[in-house]
Design an enzyme around this catalytic site. Structure first.
Site, PDB file in Angstrom:
ATOM      1  N   ARG A   1      43.908  25.917  21.721  1.00 24.82           N
ATOM      2  CA  ARG A   1      44.896  26.844  22.362  1.00 24.82           C
ATOM      3  C   ARG A   1      44.365  28.250  21.477  1.00 24.82           C
ATOM      4  NH1 ARG A   1      49.531  27.231  20.377  1.00 24.82           N
ATOM      5  NH2 ARG A   1      49.963  24.780  21.056  1.00 24.82           N
TER       6      ARG A   1
ATOM      7  N   TYR B   1      48.126  46.254  42.575  1.00 20.90           N
ATOM      8  CA  TYR B   1      48.207  44.806  43.120  1.00 20.90           C
ATOM      9  C   TYR B   1      49.402  44.414  43.403  1.00 20.90           C
ATOM     10  CZ  TYR B   1      46.654  39.920  42.899  1.00 20.90           C
ATOM     11  OH  TYR B   1      46.718  38.606  43.470  1.00 20.90           O
TER      12      TYR B   1
ATOM     13  N   ASP C   1      44.469  48.723  34.648  1.00 18.59           N
ATOM     14  CA  ASP C   1      43.877  47.561  35.203  1.00 18.59           C
ATOM     15  C   ASP C   1      42.396  48.106  35.846  1.00 18.59           C
ATOM     16  OD1 ASP C   1      42.896  45.732  37.209  1.00 18.59           O
ATOM     17  OD2 ASP C   1      44.956  45.140  37.714  1.00 18.59           O
TER      18      ASP C   1
ATOM     19  N   LYS D   1      37.581  38.648  40.038  1.00 14.00           N
ATOM     20  CA  LYS D   1      36.914  39.433  41.072  1.00 14.00           C
ATOM     21  C   LYS D   1      35.548  40.009  40.518  1.00 14.00           C
ATOM     22  CE  LYS D   1      41.052  38.856  42.090  1.00 14.00           C
ATOM     23  NZ  LYS D   1      42.390  40.109  41.950  1.00 14.00           N
TER      24      LYS D   1
END
Ligand code: PLP
Length: 394
Positions: A46, A98, A170, A195
């Site tokens: 992690r 978004y 972003d 994306k």
């Protein structure tokens, strides 16, 4: 080193154990230590993983950043940015973001004492006017989703800097190939690597890139403390996609421009939005702060929702699907898909009307893409008796 060389080489030297030329998928949850505290930089997966490290270093280099952190999704990266804030802080967010960003901000984080103002940032003065004494973060996308509006990054970053406010951009729609917000004054760049960066619609991921040591340390602490980390195979897929980002983006831009020009000639289409068209309201600004205009095109279909439903049911190469940025072309209906979590009155007020269609123009042969749109638009305007189901939002 220039962009595509960095994409193929940074963080990706031959593996020291076996000489593997390609970064291995280090599929382990833990790392054997030689003695107490004597390890090779990794203790638990992690906290860190070599495949993830390679991706983080490569992405940082592409955004001209010192530091990179990867997350399990774009929204996990967005959430991580909010860990720089505390209850009582105020955030100014672009009003065309978004849908999932709106959801996590307005419908989730407000329960934890953050407040948000959603502002149309086309005039940077509106950003200055929205600043309050407790404003700690300015968040925006440019080009915006889905309307492809361009915001003036240097002007907005300057306003934030003069007030000591953190800025996060972003950069998912532009990708680092077309725009580098850190170079234009932003503190943080956020990506949905799902994306363009991944580019093949086969993986979900996110990233935050920064030059600020303090923000990086806090974000890294929370990356481990919260644990929304990507698995090694996902990191490897994103790295593999990343190598061809430059060549893909060039083709996306070329195809999208041709599709936008074609749509403009169609009698059933109005309001084609593409930052590369001279009539786009911020075309000159796009030319100043971007190196290309991207692969997204939006337009309105005359005849509203019934005509849109017929169009969506008729394309054969453009798949009706959420998401964007893959090699294959997608068609979507923001009002019911990506932006379904925004109340209808607000959607309409922002121009995300029922007639709005969003294309993610892929890198297939553009002649085939235009032929597909042409036949679908011709059929969409002839009244049909069958109805097409519009999918539920995700
Ligand atoms: C998809 C997307 C996100 C969210 O990313 P996920 O990887 O789906 O969590 C954030 N911002 C933009 C602009 C996006 O397109």
């Amino acid at each position: 080193m220039k962009f595509s060389t960095k994409a193929i080489h940074v963080g990706q030297g031959a593996d020291p154990t076996h000489g593997a030329t390609i970064i291995p998928i280090v599929q382990t949850s833990t790392y054997t230590q030689d003695g107490l505290g004597d390890h090779k930089g990794y203790e638990y997966a992690r906290t860190g993983n070599p495949t993830r490290t390679a991706l983080q270093e490569c992405l940082a280099s592409l955004e001209n950043a010192k530091h990179g952190l990867c997350f399990a999704s774009g929204l996990a990266a967005t959430h991580a940015v909010t860990t720089l804030l505390s209850s009582g802080d105020h955030v100014i967010c672009g009003d065309d973001v978004y849908g999932g960003t709106y959801r996590i901000f307005q419908l989730v984080m407000t329960r934890f004492g953050l407040t948000f103002s959603f502002v149309d940032m086309t005039d940077p003065k509106r950003v200055a006017d929205a600043i309050r004494p407790n404003t700690k973060l300015i968040w925006l996308e440019t080009p915006t989703n889905p309307l492809l509006t361009i915001y003036d990054l240097p002007a907005i970053m300057q306003i934030a800097k003069s007030k000591g406010i953190i800025t996060a951009v972003d950069n998912t729609f532009a990708s680092p190939y077309l725009q580098n917000p850190l170079d234009l004054g932003a503190d943080l760049v956020v990506h949905s690597t799902t994306k363009y960066i991944g580019g093949h619609s086969d993986v979900v991921g996110g990233a935050i890139l920064t030059n600020n040591d303090k923000y990086h340390e806090t974000l890294k602490y929370h990356q481990n403390a919260v644990g929304a980390v990507p698995g090694p195979f996902d990191c490897w897929l994103v790295l593999r996609g990343l190598k061809t980002l430059g060549i893909r983006m060039r083709q996306h831009c070329e195809n999208a421009m041709k599709v936008a020009q074609f749509l403009k000639t169609q009698p059933t289409v109005e309001n084609v939005r593409y930052p590369g068209l001279p009539e786009h309201p911020q075309h000159d600004l796009a030319k100043r702060q971007m190196r290309g205009f991207g692969g997204m095109v939006t337009f309105n279909v005359k005849g509203g929702l019934p005509a849109v439903q017929r169009l969506l049911g008729r394309t054969k190469l453009f798949s009706l699907a959420e998401s964007l940025g893959g090699v294959e072309s997608l068609i979507g209906h923001p009002a019911s898909m990506t932006h379904g979590s925004i109340p209808k009155e607000q959607r309409d007020a922002r121009g995300i009307t029922d007639g709005l269609v969003r294309l993610s123009v892929g890198i297939e042969d553009v002649d085939d893409l235009i032929a597909d749109l042409s036949q679908a638009l011709a059929g969409a305007t002839v009244a049909q008796t069958t109805t097409t189901r519009v999918p539920a939002q995700c």
